[in-house]
Design a protein around this motif. Structure first.
Motif, PDB file in Angstrom:
ATOM      1  N   VAL A 207       1.200 -10.970  -1.774  1.00  0.00           N
ATOM      2  CA  VAL A 207       1.057  -9.983  -2.849  1.00  0.00           C
ATOM      3  C   VAL A 207       0.579 -10.727  -4.091  1.00  0.00           C
ATOM      4  CG1 VAL A 207       2.209  -8.203  -4.211  1.00  0.00           C
ATOM      5  CG2 VAL A 207       2.978  -8.668  -1.867  1.00  0.00           C
ATOM      6  N   PRO A 208      -0.737 -10.691  -4.389  1.00  0.00           N
ATOM      7  CA  PRO A 208      -1.267 -11.434  -5.532  1.00  0.00           C
ATOM      8  C   PRO A 208      -0.864 -10.804  -6.856  1.00  0.00           C
ATOM      9  CG  PRO A 208      -2.988 -10.096  -4.561  1.00  0.00           C
ATOM     10  CD  PRO A 208      -1.779  -9.951  -3.660  1.00  0.00           C
ATOM     11  N   GLU A 209      -0.968 -11.578  -7.936  1.00  0.00           N
ATOM     12  CA  GLU A 209      -0.543 -11.055  -9.237  1.00  0.00           C
ATOM     13  C   GLU A 209      -1.499  -9.999  -9.782  1.00  0.00           C
ATOM     14  OE1 GLU A 209      -0.665 -13.792 -12.555  1.00  0.00           O
ATOM     15  OE2 GLU A 209      -2.000 -15.135 -11.461  1.00  0.00           O
ATOM     16  N   ASP A 210      -2.729  -9.925  -9.248  1.00  0.00           N
ATOM     17  CA  ASP A 210      -3.675  -8.908  -9.712  1.00  0.00           C
ATOM     18  C   ASP A 210      -3.701  -7.705  -8.763  1.00  0.00           C
ATOM     19  OD1 ASP A 210      -4.838 -10.140  -7.584  1.00  0.00           O
ATOM     20  OD2 ASP A 210      -6.778 -10.507  -8.531  1.00  0.00           O
ATOM     21  N   TYR A 211      -2.590  -7.464  -8.076  1.00  0.00           N
ATOM     22  CA  TYR A 211      -2.343  -6.304  -7.211  1.00  0.00           C
ATOM     23  C   TYR A 211      -3.036  -6.403  -5.849  1.00  0.00           C
ATOM     24  CZ  TYR A 211      -0.756  -4.288 -11.647  1.00  0.00           C
ATOM     25  OH  TYR A 211      -0.122  -4.073 -12.834  1.00  0.00           O
ATOM     26  N   GLY A 212      -4.335  -6.658  -5.789  1.00  0.00           N
ATOM     27  CA  GLY A 212      -4.984  -6.779  -4.487  1.00  0.00           C
ATOM     28  C   GLY A 212      -5.033  -5.488  -3.708  1.00  0.00           C
ATOM     29  N   VAL A 213      -5.386  -4.380  -4.380  1.00  0.00           N
ATOM     30  CA  VAL A 213      -5.544  -3.095  -3.696  1.00  0.00           C
ATOM     31  C   VAL A 213      -6.990  -2.634  -3.831  1.00  0.00           C
ATOM     32  CG1 VAL A 213      -3.147  -2.467  -4.120  1.00  0.00           C
ATOM     33  CG2 VAL A 213      -4.905  -1.702  -5.718  1.00  0.00           C
ATOM     34  N   PHE A 214      -7.386  -1.687  -2.986  1.00  0.00           N
ATOM     35  CA  PHE A 214      -8.739  -1.158  -3.022  1.00  0.00           C
ATOM     36  C   PHE A 214      -8.761   0.085  -3.915  1.00  0.00           C
ATOM     37  CE2 PHE A 214      -8.515  -3.520   0.959  1.00  0.00           C
ATOM     38  CZ  PHE A 214      -9.674  -4.296   0.874  1.00  0.00           C
ATOM     39  N   ASP A 215      -9.423  -0.043  -5.067  1.00  0.00           N
ATOM     40  CA  ASP A 215      -9.378   1.006  -6.085  1.00  0.00           C
ATOM     41  C   ASP A 215      -9.913   2.345  -5.611  1.00  0.00           C
ATOM     42  OD1 ASP A 215      -8.189  -0.593  -7.935  1.00  0.00           O
ATOM     43  OD2 ASP A 215     -10.005  -1.036  -9.074  1.00  0.00           O
ATOM     44  N   TYR A 216     -10.933   2.328  -4.769  1.00  0.00           N
ATOM     45  CA  TYR A 216     -11.594   3.576  -4.381  1.00  0.00           C
ATOM     46  C   TYR A 216     -11.139   4.092  -3.016  1.00  0.00           C
ATOM     47  CZ  TYR A 216     -14.393   3.169  -8.547  1.00  0.00           C
ATOM     48  OH  TYR A 216     -14.777   3.094  -9.864  1.00  0.00           O
ATOM     49  N   LEU A 217      -9.966   3.612  -2.584  1.00  0.00           N
ATOM     50  CA  LEU A 217      -9.295   4.179  -1.421  1.00  0.00           C
ATOM     51  C   LEU A 217      -7.985   4.808  -1.875  1.00  0.00           C
ATOM     52  CD1 LEU A 217      -9.735   1.398   1.302  1.00  0.00           C
ATOM     53  CD2 LEU A 217     -11.126   3.450   0.955  1.00  0.00           C
TER      54      LEU A 217
ATOM     55  N   LYS B 186       6.466 -12.818   8.976  1.00  0.00           N
ATOM     56  CA  LYS B 186       7.573 -13.763   9.001  1.00  0.00           C
ATOM     57  C   LYS B 186       8.083 -14.048   7.598  1.00  0.00           C
ATOM     58  CE  LYS B 186       5.637 -15.977  13.121  1.00  0.00           C
ATOM     59  NZ  LYS B 186       4.959 -17.189  13.648  1.00  0.00           N
ATOM     60  N   ILE B 187       7.188 -13.980   6.619  1.00  0.00           N
ATOM     61  CA  ILE B 187       7.549 -14.239   5.228  1.00  0.00           C
ATOM     62  C   ILE B 187       6.556 -13.508   4.326  1.00  0.00           C
ATOM     63  CG2 ILE B 187       6.190 -16.387   5.162  1.00  0.00           C
ATOM     64  CD1 ILE B 187       8.303 -17.519   3.228  1.00  0.00           C
ATOM     65  N   ILE B 188       7.023 -13.088   3.159  1.00  0.00           N
ATOM     66  CA  ILE B 188       6.162 -12.423   2.191  1.00  0.00           C
ATOM     67  C   ILE B 188       6.135 -13.250   0.904  1.00  0.00           C
ATOM     68  CG2 ILE B 188       5.762 -10.318   0.846  1.00  0.00           C
ATOM     69  CD1 ILE B 188       7.303  -8.788   2.974  1.00  0.00           C
ATOM     70  N   LEU B 189       4.948 -13.596   0.452  1.00  0.00           N
ATOM     71  CA  LEU B 189       4.753 -14.313  -0.811  1.00  0.00           C
ATOM     72  C   LEU B 189       4.415 -13.289  -1.888  1.00  0.00           C
ATOM     73  CD1 LEU B 189       2.413 -17.216   0.427  1.00  0.00           C
ATOM     74  CD2 LEU B 189       4.880 -16.934   0.781  1.00  0.00           C
ATOM     75  N   ILE B 190       5.195 -13.252  -2.961  1.00  0.00           N
ATOM     76  CA  ILE B 190       4.995 -12.260  -4.020  1.00  0.00           C
ATOM     77  C   ILE B 190       4.799 -12.986  -5.344  1.00  0.00           C
ATOM     78  CG2 ILE B 190       5.909 -10.206  -5.166  1.00  0.00           C
ATOM     79  CD1 ILE B 190       7.696  -9.712  -2.784  1.00  0.00           C
ATOM     80  N   ASP B 191       3.663 -12.727  -5.984  1.00  0.00           N
ATOM     81  CA  ASP B 191       3.280 -13.448  -7.198  1.00  0.00           C
ATOM     82  C   ASP B 191       3.396 -12.550  -8.428  1.00  0.00           C
ATOM     83  OD1 ASP B 191       2.350 -15.333  -8.942  1.00  0.00           O
ATOM     84  OD2 ASP B 191       0.334 -15.489  -8.084  1.00  0.00           O
ATOM     85  N   GLU B 192       4.370 -12.873  -9.295  1.00  0.00           N
ATOM     86  CA  GLU B 192       4.556 -12.209 -10.592  1.00  0.00           C
ATOM     87  C   GLU B 192       4.557 -10.677 -10.502  1.00  0.00           C
ATOM     88  OE1 GLU B 192       5.338 -13.744 -13.251  1.00  0.00           O
ATOM     89  OE2 GLU B 192       4.342 -15.684 -13.415  1.00  0.00           O
TER      90      GLU B 192
END
Length: 234
Positions: free
Chosen positions: A84-94, A155-161
């Motif tokens: 989970v990057p700090e800049d959200y990492g989602v697709f805006d137009y979906l 197995k693991i989730i990395l979550i940034d800010e």
């Protein structure tokens, strides 16, 4: 208990600059670990290096017994790491629903059930499931970003800010959700908000100038105001 993720003497670089200069961390199954430190210490770079987004100069990164050094990011994700990057990492137009469906890996057999569970954790996403991601609030976008990592059996989730830029009332809601997620998921959390990190994690590592300088139990760090002042500026 065997390690899910183990990083030893990790050195990484961006361009001509060495950012990490000796990071050691270990995460066991079921743990929620907080990576703490001042701005610019190398916390986000650590997660990016684990994901293969930043070049490793030396050291080791093990997921179980598998080395992640030199492996493409998509292969690292397929091995069972959610990011989970700090800049959200989602697709805006979906839409929310489309974002979640697209995130499901081919080897995930219970994707629909996992999406239903995500909606239970974040009811706001269920209500807005047909809205495009670009129309969401910052808090909703963060919920969606985290949810995209939850739809696979990682197995693991990395979550940034996760709290970055969010209003206090939204952070409170997020804290409750992340605490619930930590009951069933192994989490490595980078977080500048000390209170949020303490609410979720059981152990911590502090990074300073690209090096691991101290680690221990969160409950001990909460009591150690001198350590907080020295390394976190609290």
């Amino acid at each position: 208990m065997a390690s899910i993720l183990k990083v030893e003497n990790l050195n990484s670089y961006i361009g001509q600059y060495t950012i990490l200069q000796g990071v050691d961390i270990e995460v066991k199954k079921g743990e929620a670990i907080a990576i703490l430190g001042r701005n610019g210490a190398g916390k986000s770079t650590l997660l990016k290096t684990i994901m293969g987004l930043v070049n490793t100069r030396s050291g080791s990164i093990l997921l179980g017994e598998d080395s992640l050094v030199g492996i493409p990011t998509y292969d690292i994700a397929n091995k069972g790491i959610g990011y989970v990057p700090e800049d959200y990492g989602v697709f805006d137009y979906l839409t929310i629903a489309e974002n979640l469906k697209l995130a499901i890996r081919n080897d995930t057999k219970d994707g629909d059930d996992r999406i239903a569970k995500v909606y239970d954790i974040f009811p706001d996403l269920r209500k807005a499931s047909e809205r495009m991601a670009r129309t969401l609030s910052g808090g909703q976008r963060q919920m969606l970003s985290i949810s995209r990592a939850l739809v696979n059996d990682n197995k693991i989730i990395l979550i940034d800010e996760p709290s970055k830029g969010l209003a206090p009332v939204v952070i409170e809601t997020l804290a409750v959700a992340l605490k619930e997620i930590s009951k069933e998921s192994t989490i490595l959390l980078v977080e500048q908000n000390f209170s949020l990190a303490c609410a979720i994690a059981s152990r911590y590592y502090i990074i300073n100038e690209g090096r691991t300088v101290v680690n221990g139990k969160i409950e001990d760090l909460i009591q150690d105001t001198q350590l907080q002042a020295t390394h976190l500026g609290i």
